[in-house]
Design a protein around this motif. Structure first.
Motif, PDB file in Angstrom:
ATOM      1  N   ALA A  62      -4.577  -4.575   6.422  1.00 19.29           N
ATOM      2  CA  ALA A  62      -4.717  -4.633   4.632  1.00 19.29           C
ATOM      3  C   ALA A  62      -3.161  -4.543   4.168  1.00 19.29           C
ATOM      4  O   ALA A  62      -2.646  -5.170   3.845  1.00 19.29           O
ATOM      5  N   ILE A  63      -2.732  -3.712   5.058  1.00 17.84           N
ATOM      6  CA  ILE A  63      -1.006  -3.436   5.390  1.00 17.84           C
ATOM      7  C   ILE A  63       0.244  -4.437   5.657  1.00 17.84           C
ATOM      8  O   ILE A  63       0.361  -5.299   5.720  1.00 17.84           O
ATOM      9  N   ALA A  66       0.016  -7.501   2.665  1.00 22.10           N
ATOM     10  CA  ALA A  66       0.703  -6.398   2.084  1.00 22.10           C
ATOM     11  C   ALA A  66       2.465  -7.432   2.678  1.00 22.10           C
ATOM     12  O   ALA A  66       2.781  -7.630   1.755  1.00 22.10           O
ATOM     13  N   VAL A  69       3.958 -10.447   1.984  1.00 22.92           N
ATOM     14  CA  VAL A  69       4.103 -11.576   0.319  1.00 22.92           C
ATOM     15  C   VAL A  69       6.056 -11.059  -0.149  1.00 22.92           C
ATOM     16  O   VAL A  69       6.053 -11.961  -0.246  1.00 22.92           O
ATOM     17  N   ASN A  79       4.521  -8.734  -5.921  1.00 27.86           N
ATOM     18  CA  ASN A  79       5.216  -7.940  -5.097  1.00 27.86           C
ATOM     19  C   ASN A  79       4.916  -6.245  -5.290  1.00 27.86           C
ATOM     20  O   ASN A  79       4.861  -5.838  -4.463  1.00 27.86           O
ATOM     21  N   ALA A  82       1.816  -5.747  -3.626  1.00 26.62           N
ATOM     22  CA  ALA A  82       1.193  -6.108  -2.321  1.00 26.62           C
ATOM     23  C   ALA A  82       2.310  -4.204  -1.965  1.00 26.62           C
ATOM     24  O   ALA A  82       1.764  -3.196  -1.090  1.00 26.62           O
ATOM     25  N   GLN A  83       3.538  -3.852  -2.720  1.00 30.66           N
ATOM     26  CA  GLN A  83       3.388  -2.730  -1.875  1.00 30.66           C
ATOM     27  C   GLN A  83       3.119  -1.195  -1.885  1.00 30.66           C
ATOM     28  O   GLN A  83       3.162  -0.378  -1.164  1.00 30.66           O
ATOM     29  N   GLN A  84       2.651  -1.653  -3.295  1.00 23.15           N
ATOM     30  CA  GLN A  84       1.377  -0.532  -3.571  1.00 23.15           C
ATOM     31  C   GLN A  84       0.206  -0.231  -2.463  1.00 23.15           C
ATOM     32  O   GLN A  84      -0.021   0.501  -2.253  1.00 23.15           O
ATOM     33  N   ILE A  85      -0.752  -1.858  -2.152  1.00 25.23           N
ATOM     34  CA  ILE A  85      -1.395  -1.422  -0.925  1.00 25.23           C
ATOM     35  C   ILE A  85      -0.529  -0.905   0.597  1.00 25.23           C
ATOM     36  O   ILE A  85      -1.395  -0.144   0.964  1.00 25.23           O
ATOM     37  N   SER A  86       0.489  -1.268   0.282  1.00 27.61           N
ATOM     38  CA  SER A  86       1.635  -0.961   1.547  1.00 27.61           C
ATOM     39  C   SER A  86       1.643   1.095   1.585  1.00 27.61           C
ATOM     40  O   SER A  86       1.305   1.648   2.913  1.00 27.61           O
TER      41      SER A  86
END
Length: 108
Positions: A62-63, A66, A69, A79, A82-86
């Protein structure tokens, strides 16, 4: 998908490039295999260790996704997501690795 492009998830999947469809199928197959393997592990500490060991690469994927993106997404919300996921999953990976070391003397 509906709000921005008027697509259902099924329609979006049908319109996806073949390479994305293949990746999605691989991920789905991997998740099913992981679920089956975990279901076969008896309850208890061995299950906890197996779960953590399986979840680390899942979160790492997942990182990686993300990270793809930045510079490609057109919606700032994507965006941000994706940053929150990372950020969140990087912390979760670190936590799971720490638990494996502390509880089982194991590394991921």
């Amino acid at each position: 998908l509906q709000q921005w492009y008027g697509l259902t998830p099924q329609h979006a999947q049908q319109k996806a490039p073949a390479s994305i469809e293949a990746l999605t199928n691989q991920i789905h197959t991997g998740l099913q295999a992981m679920q089956s393997r975990l279901a076969a592990v008896p309850a208890g500490p061995g299950f906890d260790q197996a779960f953590l060991t399986a979840m680390i690469p899942h979160h790492e994927m997942a990182i990686v996704l993300a990270g793809a993106v930045a510079g490609h997404a057109t919606h700032p919300q994507v965006n941000t997501l994706a940053q929150q996921i990372s950020t969140s999953q990087t912390g979760q990976v670190q936590q799971m690795k720490a638990w494996l070391r502390a509880w089982y003397g194991a590394t991921a």
